[in-house]
Design a protein around this motif. Structure first.
Motif, mmCIF file in Angstrom:
data_model
loop_
_atom_site.group_PDB
_atom_site.id
_atom_site.type_symbol
_atom_site.label_atom_id
_atom_site.label_comp_id
_atom_site.label_asym_id
_atom_site.label_seq_id
_atom_site.Cartn_x
_atom_site.Cartn_y
_atom_site.Cartn_z
ATOM 1 N N LYS A 125 0.783 -1.123 0.095
ATOM 2 C CA LYS A 125 0.077 -0.006 -0.055
ATOM 3 C C LYS A 125 0.831 1.303 0.046
ATOM 4 N N GLY A 126 0.622 2.132 -0.721
ATOM 5 C CA GLY A 126 1.343 3.494 -0.905
ATOM 6 C C GLY A 126 2.447 3.159 -1.986
ATOM 7 N N GLY A 127 2.449 2.150 -2.753
ATOM 8 C CA GLY A 127 3.238 1.936 -3.933
ATOM 9 C C GLY A 127 4.698 1.608 -3.710
ATOM 10 N N GLY A 128 5.481 1.580 -4.576
ATOM 11 C CA GLY A 128 6.988 1.169 -4.693
ATOM 12 C C GLY A 128 6.990 -0.461 -4.585
ATOM 13 N N THR A 129 7.125 -0.973 -5.895
ATOM 14 C CA THR A 129 7.326 -2.444 -6.210
ATOM 15 C C THR A 129 8.733 -2.714 -5.462
ATOM 16 N N ILE A 130 8.791 -3.855 -4.849
ATOM 17 C CA ILE A 130 9.817 -4.549 -4.378
ATOM 18 C C ILE A 130 10.003 -5.746 -4.939
ATOM 19 N N THR A 131 11.331 -6.355 -5.129
ATOM 20 C CA THR A 131 11.442 -7.736 -5.496
ATOM 21 C C THR A 131 12.155 -8.452 -4.446
ATOM 22 N N PHE A 132 11.843 -9.371 -3.913
ATOM 23 C CA PHE A 132 12.313 -10.288 -2.744
ATOM 24 C C PHE A 132 12.767 -11.642 -3.438
ATOM 25 N N LEU A 133 14.010 -11.851 -2.970
ATOM 26 C CA LEU A 133 14.619 -13.241 -3.408
ATOM 27 C C LEU A 133 14.169 -14.160 -2.212
ATOM 28 N N ASP A 134 13.687 -15.229 -2.929
ATOM 29 C CA ASP A 134 13.014 -16.228 -1.926
ATOM 30 C C ASP A 134 13.661 -17.495 -2.097
ATOM 31 N N THR A 135 15.055 -17.742 -1.739
ATOM 32 C CA THR A 135 15.722 -18.924 -1.986
ATOM 33 C C THR A 135 16.252 -19.241 -0.516
ATOM 34 N N PRO A 136 16.431 -20.620 -0.364
ATOM 35 C CA PRO A 136 16.629 -21.218 0.681
ATOM 36 C C PRO A 136 18.138 -20.670 1.295
ATOM 37 N N GLY A 137 18.079 -20.521 2.654
ATOM 38 C CA GLY A 137 19.533 -19.951 3.142
ATOM 39 C C GLY A 137 20.292 -18.769 2.345
ATOM 40 N N HIS A 138 21.315 -18.862 2.559
ATOM 41 C CA HIS A 138 22.467 -17.923 1.954
ATOM 42 C C HIS A 138 22.456 -18.187 0.214
ATOM 43 N N GLU A 139 22.183 -19.459 -0.010
ATOM 44 C CA GLU A 139 22.800 -20.010 -1.307
ATOM 45 C C GLU A 139 22.798 -19.072 -2.448
ATOM 46 N N ALA A 140 21.719 -18.238 -2.602
ATOM 47 C CA ALA A 140 21.320 -17.331 -3.857
ATOM 48 C C ALA A 140 22.235 -16.418 -3.796
ATOM 49 N N PHE A 141 22.501 -15.795 -2.502
ATOM 50 C CA PHE A 141 23.527 -14.757 -2.726
ATOM 51 C C PHE A 141 24.891 -14.902 -2.601
ATOM 52 N N THR A 142 25.304 -16.014 -1.851
ATOM 53 C CA THR A 142 26.724 -16.442 -2.119
ATOM 54 C C THR A 142 27.112 -17.180 -3.248
#
Ligand code: GDP
Ligand code: MG
Length: 371
Positions: A125-142
């Motif tokens: 509500k109030g705008g501003g789309t956000i994308t969240f990474l939804d991958t188990p643990g830290h795997e996606a990032f590292t």
């Protein structure tokens, strides 16, 4: 002097090998795509094609940065931030992702069933789309960072107020700092009796994370993912951080995207969830991704709905792949199927070559490896 095969140079330039051969012929050299040319000739050729002379490393090709060209500043448009949630096990990462998903005001209208595709977008509500990474643990990032892909704009570090800084919290801080990605600290489980946010803020100082409450510039927000409290404040913090980053991408070009998940689906064949870096991915686009290629048969969003296009920061499942790529692989749209195959084959060969090179080459090394 360094030499480069004509085909390899063509791949680096995103041009057809045959076109380079033709240009070389016009310059007075008779060579085939498999023959090598010296560096000076290569540079002449590169200039002939109107490219900037830029020596791209082998690593770049493997990751798949086909379009190393920069976009014009005038073509850049704001894009949603891509946010990763990190923290110690049981500190509430999954609960927070679920709670944030619930803040979306568009999901209801879409009417689809929530699907796990590795990332999702919400428009609170109030705008501003956000994308969240939804991958188990830290795997996606590292894992993806190790492969040269950097999709995360902001990291939310979740710390349970009743448990404090734990090994994976500290590991997450290290990764985030190494990546140079800004962090927001979410102090979770504030509803619990033993909640002690002050100690957390103090302990964070030991790891050079100075939160605003301690006069630093890292935003910190107290939340309860379980009770869905403090989410507005957290979203506000994300939007503020995103504004400071001035995130932009050119949506009006052939798409380049990063694979965040890939699998072999029984019914649908190879499926990859990608996050579009720049450009707009469309149904019918021909692409190469890692050492696979394909033609976009369908794009599916996190509500299980087919979409025709996906612009910057949008996560979508891509159907129509020759095989499953790997997380961190880059997808790039190319002009035709021949070109897609050419690049995919080149990359497959490059990967194979790299494996051969990194394998133990002498008997001693072979034995050492088994010691
Ligand atoms: P993850 O391992 O970081 O993904 O943590 P989970 O989201 O699975 O949460 C671990 C446990 O903590 C679960 O039992 C959650 O219900 C609980 N939990 C998560 N957030 C909160 C919170 O804000 N308050 C309370 N009391 N419990 C929470
Ligand atoms: Mg979890």
């Amino acid at each position: 002097p360094e030499a480069i095969a004509v085909q390899e140079l063509a791949n680096r330039m995103s041009e057809k090998g045959a076109d380079l051969v033709k240009a070389l012929f016009n310059m007075g050299s008779m060579v085939t795509v498999n023959q090598t040319i010296d560096q000076d000739t290569a540079e002449l050729l590169v200039e002939e094609f109107g490219h900037n002379v830029k020596r791209v490393s082998e690593a770049d090709i493997e990751v798949g940065l086909i379009g190393t060209d920069d976009d014009e500043a005038a073509d850049l448009k704001p894009r949603p931030p891509v946010v990763a949630i990190m923290g110690h096990v049981d500190h509430g990462k999954t609960s927070l992702l679920d709670a944030l998903r619930g803040t979306d005001v568009i999901a209801g209208e879409a009417g689809g069933i929530t699907q796990h595709i590795g990332a999702y977008q919400v428009t609170p509500k109030g705008g501003g789309t956000i994308t969240f990474l939804d991958t188990p643990g830290h795997e996606a990032f590292t894992d993806m960072r190790m492969r040269g892909a950097n999709v995360t704009d902001i990291v939310i570090l979740v710390v349970a107020a009743d448990d404090g800084l734990m090994p994976q919290t500290i590991e997450a801080i290290k990764h985030t700092k190494a990546a140079g990605v800004p962090m927001i600290v979410a102090i979770n489980k504030m509803d619990k009796a033993g909640a002690d946010p002050t100690t957390i803020r103090t302990r964070l100082l030991e790891h050079e994370v100075i939160v605003e409450a301690m006069s630093g510039d890292v935003q910190d927000v107290e939340i309860s993912a379980l009770k869905k409290e403090g989410l507005d404040k957290l979203i506000e913090a994300i939007n503020l951080q995103a504004e400071l980053l001035e995130l932009k991408a050119n949506p009006d070009r052939d798409a380049e995207a990063t694979v965040i998940e890939a699998k072999l689906d029984k019914g649908r064949g190879p499926v990859a969830t990608v996050l579009v870096n720049r450009g707009t991915l469309k149904r019918g686009d021909i692409f190469v991704v890692g050492s696979e290629s394909g033609k976009v048969r369908a794009l599916v969003d996190e509500h299980g709905k087919q979409v025709k296009t996906a612009g910057p920061s949008k996560p979508v499942e891509v159907l129509g792949l020759s095989g499953a790529p790997m997380a961190g692989d880059m997808l790039a749209v190319v002009e035709d199927e021949g070109r897609a195959r050419e690049v995919a084959e080149y990359r497959a060969a490059a990967i194979k070559k790299k494996r051969l090179v990194t394998a133990p080459t002498n008997v001693d090394a072979l034995f050492a490896a088994h010691a």
